[in-house]
Design a protein around this motif. Sequence first.
Motif, PDB file in Angstrom:
ATOM      1  N   TYR A 209      -0.853  61.150  -4.719  1.00  0.00           N
ATOM      2  CA  TYR A 209      -0.168  60.378  -3.677  1.00  0.00           C
ATOM      3  C   TYR A 209      -0.315  61.181  -2.294  1.00  0.00           C
ATOM      4  O   TYR A 209      -0.306  62.473  -2.199  1.00  0.00           O
ATOM      5  CB  TYR A 209       1.311  60.426  -3.856  1.00  0.00           C
ATOM      6  CG  TYR A 209       1.645  59.594  -5.303  1.00  0.00           C
ATOM      7  CD1 TYR A 209       1.638  58.226  -5.254  1.00  0.00           C
ATOM      8  CD2 TYR A 209       1.652  60.178  -6.470  1.00  0.00           C
ATOM      9  CE1 TYR A 209       2.082  57.440  -6.197  1.00  0.00           C
ATOM     10  CE2 TYR A 209       1.968  59.218  -7.433  1.00  0.00           C
ATOM     11  CZ  TYR A 209       2.150  58.086  -7.499  1.00  0.00           C
ATOM     12  OH  TYR A 209       2.304  57.088  -8.415  1.00  0.00           O
ATOM     13  N   GLY A 210      -0.806  60.437  -1.398  1.00  0.00           N
ATOM     14  CA  GLY A 210      -1.264  60.827  -0.089  1.00  0.00           C
ATOM     15  C   GLY A 210      -2.741  61.517  -0.030  1.00  0.00           C
ATOM     16  O   GLY A 210      -3.556  60.727  -1.033  1.00  0.00           O
ATOM     17  N   ASP A 211      -3.422  62.279   0.688  1.00  0.00           N
ATOM     18  CA  ASP A 211      -4.704  62.688   0.592  1.00  0.00           C
ATOM     19  C   ASP A 211      -4.852  63.869  -0.167  1.00  0.00           C
ATOM     20  O   ASP A 211      -5.977  64.088  -0.189  1.00  0.00           O
ATOM     21  CB  ASP A 211      -5.253  62.792   2.016  1.00  0.00           C
ATOM     22  CG  ASP A 211      -4.502  63.889   2.802  1.00  0.00           C
ATOM     23  OD1 ASP A 211      -3.619  64.622   2.036  1.00  0.00           O
ATOM     24  OD2 ASP A 211      -4.884  64.128   4.028  1.00  0.00           O
ATOM     25  N   GLY A 212      -3.743  64.457  -1.074  1.00  0.00           N
ATOM     26  CA  GLY A 212      -3.999  65.451  -1.806  1.00  0.00           C
ATOM     27  C   GLY A 212      -4.083  66.705  -1.178  1.00  0.00           C
ATOM     28  O   GLY A 212      -4.141  67.667  -1.536  1.00  0.00           O
ATOM     29  N   SER A 213      -3.787  66.993   0.231  1.00  0.00           N
ATOM     30  CA  SER A 213      -3.728  68.217   0.964  1.00  0.00           C
ATOM     31  C   SER A 213      -2.592  68.856   1.123  1.00  0.00           C
ATOM     32  O   SER A 213      -2.189  69.887   1.248  1.00  0.00           O
ATOM     33  CB  SER A 213      -4.012  67.757   2.614  1.00  0.00           C
ATOM     34  OG  SER A 213      -3.073  66.960   3.126  1.00  0.00           O
ATOM     35  N   GLN A 214      -1.173  68.006   0.593  1.00  0.00           N
ATOM     36  CA  GLN A 214       0.069  68.829   0.463  1.00  0.00           C
ATOM     37  C   GLN A 214      -0.011  69.728  -0.819  1.00  0.00           C
ATOM     38  O   GLN A 214      -0.958  69.828  -1.660  1.00  0.00           O
ATOM     39  CB  GLN A 214       1.207  67.767  -0.139  1.00  0.00           C
ATOM     40  CG  GLN A 214       0.965  67.053  -1.396  1.00  0.00           C
ATOM     41  CD  GLN A 214       0.219  65.729  -1.441  1.00  0.00           C
ATOM     42  OE1 GLN A 214      -0.765  65.601  -0.741  1.00  0.00           O
ATOM     43  NE2 GLN A 214       0.503  64.735  -2.255  1.00  0.00           N
ATOM     44  N   THR A 215       0.643  70.786  -0.652  1.00  0.00           N
ATOM     45  CA  THR A 215       0.447  72.030  -1.447  1.00  0.00           C
ATOM     46  C   THR A 215       1.870  72.484  -2.220  1.00  0.00           C
ATOM     47  O   THR A 215       2.673  71.820  -1.896  1.00  0.00           O
ATOM     48  CB  THR A 215       0.238  73.290  -0.520  1.00  0.00           C
ATOM     49  OG1 THR A 215       1.449  73.534   0.155  1.00  0.00           O
ATOM     50  CG2 THR A 215      -0.955  73.254   0.301  1.00  0.00           C
ATOM     51  N   ARG A 216       1.492  72.904  -3.290  1.00  0.00           N
ATOM     52  CA  ARG A 216       2.504  73.396  -4.298  1.00  0.00           C
ATOM     53  C   ARG A 216       2.276  74.919  -4.869  1.00  0.00           C
ATOM     54  O   ARG A 216       1.123  75.295  -4.723  1.00  0.00           O
ATOM     55  CB  ARG A 216       2.698  72.443  -5.546  1.00  0.00           C
ATOM     56  CG  ARG A 216       3.137  71.133  -4.859  1.00  0.00           C
ATOM     57  CD  ARG A 216       4.813  70.995  -4.443  1.00  0.00           C
ATOM     58  NE  ARG A 216       5.121  69.755  -4.014  1.00  0.00           N
ATOM     59  CZ  ARG A 216       5.096  69.131  -2.882  1.00  0.00           C
ATOM     60  NH1 ARG A 216       4.191  69.687  -1.942  1.00  0.00           N
ATOM     61  NH2 ARG A 216       5.397  67.909  -2.860  1.00  0.00           N
ATOM     62  N   SER A 217       3.217  75.409  -5.297  1.00  0.00           N
ATOM     63  CA  SER A 217       2.921  76.725  -5.943  1.00  0.00           C
ATOM     64  C   SER A 217       3.458  76.597  -7.409  1.00  0.00           C
ATOM     65  O   SER A 217       4.530  76.292  -7.699  1.00  0.00           O
ATOM     66  CB  SER A 217       3.973  77.725  -5.203  1.00  0.00           C
ATOM     67  OG  SER A 217       3.257  77.776  -3.863  1.00  0.00           O
ATOM     68  N   PHE A 218       2.565  76.939  -8.311  1.00  0.00           N
ATOM     69  CA  PHE A 218       3.108  76.514  -9.860  1.00  0.00           C
ATOM     70  C   PHE A 218       3.048  77.832 -10.530  1.00  0.00           C
ATOM     71  O   PHE A 218       2.367  78.680 -10.680  1.00  0.00           O
ATOM     72  CB  PHE A 218       1.836  75.783 -10.227  1.00  0.00           C
ATOM     73  CG  PHE A 218       1.474  74.355  -9.781  1.00  0.00           C
ATOM     74  CD1 PHE A 218       2.171  73.086 -10.003  1.00  0.00           C
ATOM     75  CD2 PHE A 218       0.626  74.360  -8.589  1.00  0.00           C
ATOM     76  CE1 PHE A 218       1.913  72.161  -9.197  1.00  0.00           C
ATOM     77  CE2 PHE A 218       0.253  73.176  -8.094  1.00  0.00           C
ATOM     78  CZ  PHE A 218       0.953  71.974  -8.315  1.00  0.00           C
ATOM     79  N   CYS A 219       4.396  77.757 -11.077  1.00  0.00           N
ATOM     80  CA  CYS A 219       4.810  78.960 -11.713  1.00  0.00           C
ATOM     81  C   CYS A 219       4.886  78.521 -13.271  1.00  0.00           C
ATOM     82  O   CYS A 219       5.359  77.746 -13.830  1.00  0.00           O
ATOM     83  CB  CYS A 219       6.226  79.257 -11.479  1.00  0.00           C
ATOM     84  SG  CYS A 219       6.797  81.042 -12.128  1.00  0.00           S
ATOM     85  N   TYR A 220       4.124  79.507 -14.468  1.00  0.00           N
ATOM     86  CA  TYR A 220       4.266  79.112 -15.947  1.00  0.00           C
ATOM     87  C   TYR A 220       5.607  79.252 -16.296  1.00  0.00           C
ATOM     88  O   TYR A 220       6.408  80.520 -15.932  1.00  0.00           O
ATOM     89  CB  TYR A 220       3.178  79.884 -16.419  1.00  0.00           C
ATOM     90  CG  TYR A 220       3.025  79.550 -17.785  1.00  0.00           C
ATOM     91  CD1 TYR A 220       2.572  78.378 -18.325  1.00  0.00           C
ATOM     92  CD2 TYR A 220       3.422  80.493 -19.022  1.00  0.00           C
ATOM     93  CE1 TYR A 220       2.531  78.240 -19.417  1.00  0.00           C
ATOM     94  CE2 TYR A 220       3.099  80.080 -20.103  1.00  0.00           C
ATOM     95  CZ  TYR A 220       2.533  78.846 -20.511  1.00  0.00           C
ATOM     96  OH  TYR A 220       2.667  78.652 -21.958  1.00  0.00           O
TER      97      TYR A 220
END
Length: 323
Positions: A209-220
Amino acid sequence: MRNYNRRKRVLVSGGAGFLGSHLVERLLDRGDEVLCVDNLFTGSKRNIERFLAHPRFEFVRHDVTFPLYVEVDQIYNLACPASPVHYQHDPVQTTKTSVHGAINMLGLAKRLNARIFQASTSEVYGDPAIHPQSESYWGNVNPIGIRSCYDEGKRCAETLFFDYHRQHKLDIRVARIFNTYGPRMHPNDGRVVSNFIMQALRGEDITIYGDGSQTRSFCYVDDLIDGFIRFMDLSAGADGSPGFPGPINLGNPVEFTIRQLAEMVIRLTASPSKMIFKPLPADDPMQRKPDITLAKKYLNDWAPSVSLEEGLNKTIRYFEEFA
């Protein structure tokens, strides 16, 4: 009488969910008695079936929007749908779960003089105007949008926790959880990690969704649960006052774009999937990254140790049976 055998009796609301079941497992492994409370709206008995015969485990099917009368030493309040698909399915009930659930769990903690932990969320920051997000930031939240039932419900729950702390001297712990993933996630919960893995395993197009440039931080998940327990077990003050109540950010400060996540999932699954792009949903945040300075300070230098690639490999193995 609750402490007559020196073994903690711990209530985990939402204990049959993704995070709750991992917390239950860790508490049982260290010797606690665990009362798992869940209405199974998004939780699953599959997540806790391995514990049902355990002598220190008890399951109660219950909706936290109604009062609960039990005897425990600690309370972890995790009950609430956490993915957009689930919390937007019945937004009124989502808000009730956050607000009425908090009131009922806080009332129980007050009656028992028990320490209580609130699983809050990075969604309290909304679409943040500062980056990374520290606990001192008040957020940028739309109060009337399609995500507001969750965002504002969690913000109100934090208000209730801190008012009980100030007014009734209740011993609270409030953690703000950033994107977490791992085994026992619901395969159809609509969250980005589970979506991408399931689409890749099935050879379907990866929907971005969107252009894929949005960021996230993924914690296991293992790293997050370690942070939960360290925070809950944080010692009280030397003068007998409650320990640091928070809020504390718990998440992985290593940032990835959504496109990078999709590319990694495709590579790790050796999938023929292609990426397709659709319009960005309303109020979807463009950046999300925790400042974990306070967690390092108060939680014995806590920081995530599982890399995204390592965690994704473990999660992919779990999801293979659902593809």
